[in-house]
Motif scaffolding. Structure first.
Motif, mmCIF file in Angstrom:
data_model
loop_
_atom_site.group_PDB
_atom_site.id
_atom_site.type_symbol
_atom_site.label_atom_id
_atom_site.label_comp_id
_atom_site.label_asym_id
_atom_site.label_seq_id
_atom_site.Cartn_x
_atom_site.Cartn_y
_atom_site.Cartn_z
ATOM 1 N N ARG A 137 0.827 -1.208 0.000
ATOM 2 C CA ARG A 137 0.000 0.000 0.000
ATOM 3 C C ARG A 137 0.860 1.256 0.000
ATOM 4 O O ARG A 137 0.582 2.226 -0.713
ATOM 5 C CB ARG A 137 -0.910 -0.017 1.237
ATOM 6 N N ALA A 138 1.934 1.257 0.797
ATOM 7 C CA ALA A 138 2.823 2.406 0.852
ATOM 8 C C ALA A 138 3.526 2.618 -0.482
ATOM 9 O O ALA A 138 3.693 3.763 -0.941
ATOM 10 C CB ALA A 138 3.846 2.230 1.969
ATOM 11 N N GLU A 139 3.946 1.537 -1.124
ATOM 12 C CA GLU A 139 4.596 1.650 -2.428
ATOM 13 C C GLU A 139 3.659 2.275 -3.458
ATOM 14 O O GLU A 139 4.081 3.111 -4.271
ATOM 15 C CB GLU A 139 5.081 0.285 -2.902
ATOM 16 N N GLN A 140 2.395 1.886 -3.438
ATOM 17 C CA GLN A 140 1.428 2.464 -4.370
ATOM 18 C C GLN A 140 1.282 3.965 -4.129
ATOM 19 O O GLN A 140 1.222 4.760 -5.079
ATOM 20 C CB GLN A 140 0.076 1.761 -4.218
ATOM 21 N N PHE A 141 1.234 4.354 -2.862
ATOM 22 C CA PHE A 141 1.141 5.763 -2.501
ATOM 23 C C PHE A 141 2.361 6.539 -2.992
ATOM 24 O O PHE A 141 2.240 7.611 -3.610
ATOM 25 C CB PHE A 141 0.999 5.885 -0.986
ATOM 26 N N VAL A 142 3.549 5.995 -2.742
ATOM 27 C CA VAL A 142 4.785 6.654 -3.176
ATOM 28 C C VAL A 142 4.809 6.806 -4.685
ATOM 29 O O VAL A 142 5.146 7.878 -5.217
ATOM 30 C CB VAL A 142 6.014 5.856 -2.678
ATOM 31 N N ASP A 143 4.446 5.757 -5.409
ATOM 32 C CA ASP A 143 4.451 5.814 -6.872
ATOM 33 C C ASP A 143 3.495 6.882 -7.387
ATOM 34 O O ASP A 143 3.814 7.620 -8.334
ATOM 35 C CB ASP A 143 4.085 4.450 -7.462
ATOM 36 N N GLU A 144 2.320 6.983 -6.798
ATOM 37 C CA GLU A 144 1.338 7.975 -7.241
ATOM 38 C C GLU A 144 1.864 9.399 -7.064
ATOM 39 O O GLU A 144 1.722 10.238 -7.955
ATOM 40 C CB GLU A 144 0.037 7.795 -6.466
ATOM 41 N N VAL A 145 2.489 9.655 -5.904
ATOM 42 C CA VAL A 145 2.985 11.008 -5.632
ATOM 43 C C VAL A 145 4.162 11.352 -6.548
ATOM 44 O O VAL A 145 4.203 12.431 -7.153
ATOM 45 C CB VAL A 145 3.382 11.157 -4.155
ATOM 46 N N LEU A 146 5.124 10.450 -6.655
ATOM 47 C CA LEU A 146 6.295 10.736 -7.481
ATOM 48 C C LEU A 146 5.911 10.867 -8.947
ATOM 49 O O LEU A 146 6.415 11.743 -9.664
ATOM 50 C CB LEU A 146 7.352 9.646 -7.297
ATOM 51 N N ASP A 147 5.008 10.004 -9.414
ATOM 52 C CA ASP A 147 4.560 10.095 -10.803
ATOM 53 C C ASP A 147 3.856 11.423 -11.050
ATOM 54 O O ASP A 147 4.069 12.069 -12.084
ATOM 55 C CB ASP A 147 3.633 8.924 -11.120
ATOM 56 N N GLY A 148 3.031 11.846 -10.099
ATOM 57 C CA GLY A 148 2.332 13.117 -10.249
ATOM 58 C C GLY A 148 3.266 14.313 -10.274
ATOM 59 O O GLY A 148 2.935 15.349 -10.849
ATOM 60 N N ALA A 149 4.430 14.174 -9.652
ATOM 61 C CA ALA A 149 5.423 15.259 -9.638
ATOM 62 C C ALA A 149 6.400 15.161 -10.803
ATOM 63 O O ALA A 149 7.333 15.965 -10.894
ATOM 64 C CB ALA A 149 6.184 15.244 -8.318
ATOM 65 N N GLY A 150 6.214 14.152 -11.664
ATOM 66 C CA GLY A 150 7.105 13.999 -12.815
ATOM 67 C C GLY A 150 8.477 13.479 -12.469
ATOM 68 O O GLY A 150 9.443 13.746 -13.191
#
Length: 272
Positions: A137-150
């Motif tokens: 779950r934490a990995e999914q959260f991290v991926d979403e934030v980093l992807d959103g920031a480019g």
């Protein structure tokens, strides 16, 4: 005497009006903000607090005015987060799990910079037992934030790289929505080495808008100047062999000492 009590007494926190966590969060949550940092002697930090008694409240948690923080930082094998910071890249990022020791609260936090240089922080609440690790779950959260920031980094690339421990007092101007944090007994840990801040100094961070807050103006009037000093970056710079010399290391060597320490990276400190 506990570390928290010692810092509270040294800073004179008893002179400030208290505020609840709900009051501080409502007035000054500031997930999108400009941070300024100052490394100052303890007596100067106490003078600052004396100057802020009319405008600021201190976070008071049932009579406790400091909290022990443990933060495990995650990085790529090539230390991509560390390098992005020391090379002053526009797209900087940090991923960490943070444990508020006395309260048994834990969060996964991702910090990035926006196009104007402001810090943007995203947080996910997780069980305290998950401190020091990234679950699915934490990995999914991290991926979403980093992807959103480019930022082209995936959570699967990350592993625990260092741990930072300190005691923090948090102040808030409830009327104007700015915050001040004061961190003492700061130490950085990697493998069997520790880098510790001189106990006679405190790291102060102001968190607000683009304009200088009252705390910034007071600090500048006392002769303090903002410094670029990330706790994680300091730890890696001082404790990891073979890294290139940099401005952070040169500043840190003035105020930090390093020594061997057998404490494990993810040592748990039980809630009080």
């Amino acid at each position: 005497m506990s570390l928290g009590f010692s810092l509270a007494a040294g800073l004179g926190l008893g002179e400030l009006r208290g505020a609840t966590l709900a009051e501080v969060d409502a007035a000054a949550a500031l997930q999108h903000r400009v941070d300024r940092k100052y490394l100052v002697p303890l007596d100067r930090a106490r003078r600052l607090i004396a100057c802020l008694t009319d405008s600021h409240h201190v976070l008071d948690l049932g009579g406790r005015r400091t909290t022990r923080y443990l933060s495990t930082y995650f990085d790529t094998p090539e230390l991509g987060a560390w390098r992005a910071h020391v090379q002053r890249r526009r797209r900087r990022w940090k991923v960490r799990t943070r444990l508020y020791a006395e309260d048994g609260l834990c969060r996964v936090e991702v910090k990035t910079k926006d196009g104007r240089g402001a810090t943007v922080k995203h947080a996910l609440r997780v069980p305290a037992s998950q401190y020091g690790e990234l679950t699915t779950r934490a990995e999914q959260f991290v991926d979403e934030v980093l992807d959103g920031a480019g930022i082209p980094v995936r959570a699967k690339e990350l592993s625990a790289a260092a741990e930072v421990r300190y005691v923090r007092a948090a102040l808030a101007d409830l009327d104007h929505g700015s915050r001040v944090t004061l961190d003492g007994t700061l130490s950085c840990h990697r493998d069997d080495r520790t880098a510790a801040l001189d106990p006679g100094h405190v790291l102060i961070e102001t968190k607000g808008g683009a304009q200088l807050a009252p705390a910034d103006r007071r600090l500048l009037g006392m002769g303090a100047r903002p410094v670029s000093l990330s706790k994680y970056i300091v730890g890696q710079s001082l404790l990891t062999p073979g890294l290139p010399d940099n401005d952070v290391r040169r500043l840190a060597r003035t105020h930090f000492t390093t020594e061997a320490n057998p404490a494990p990276l993810h040592e748990r400190i039980p809630a009080a």
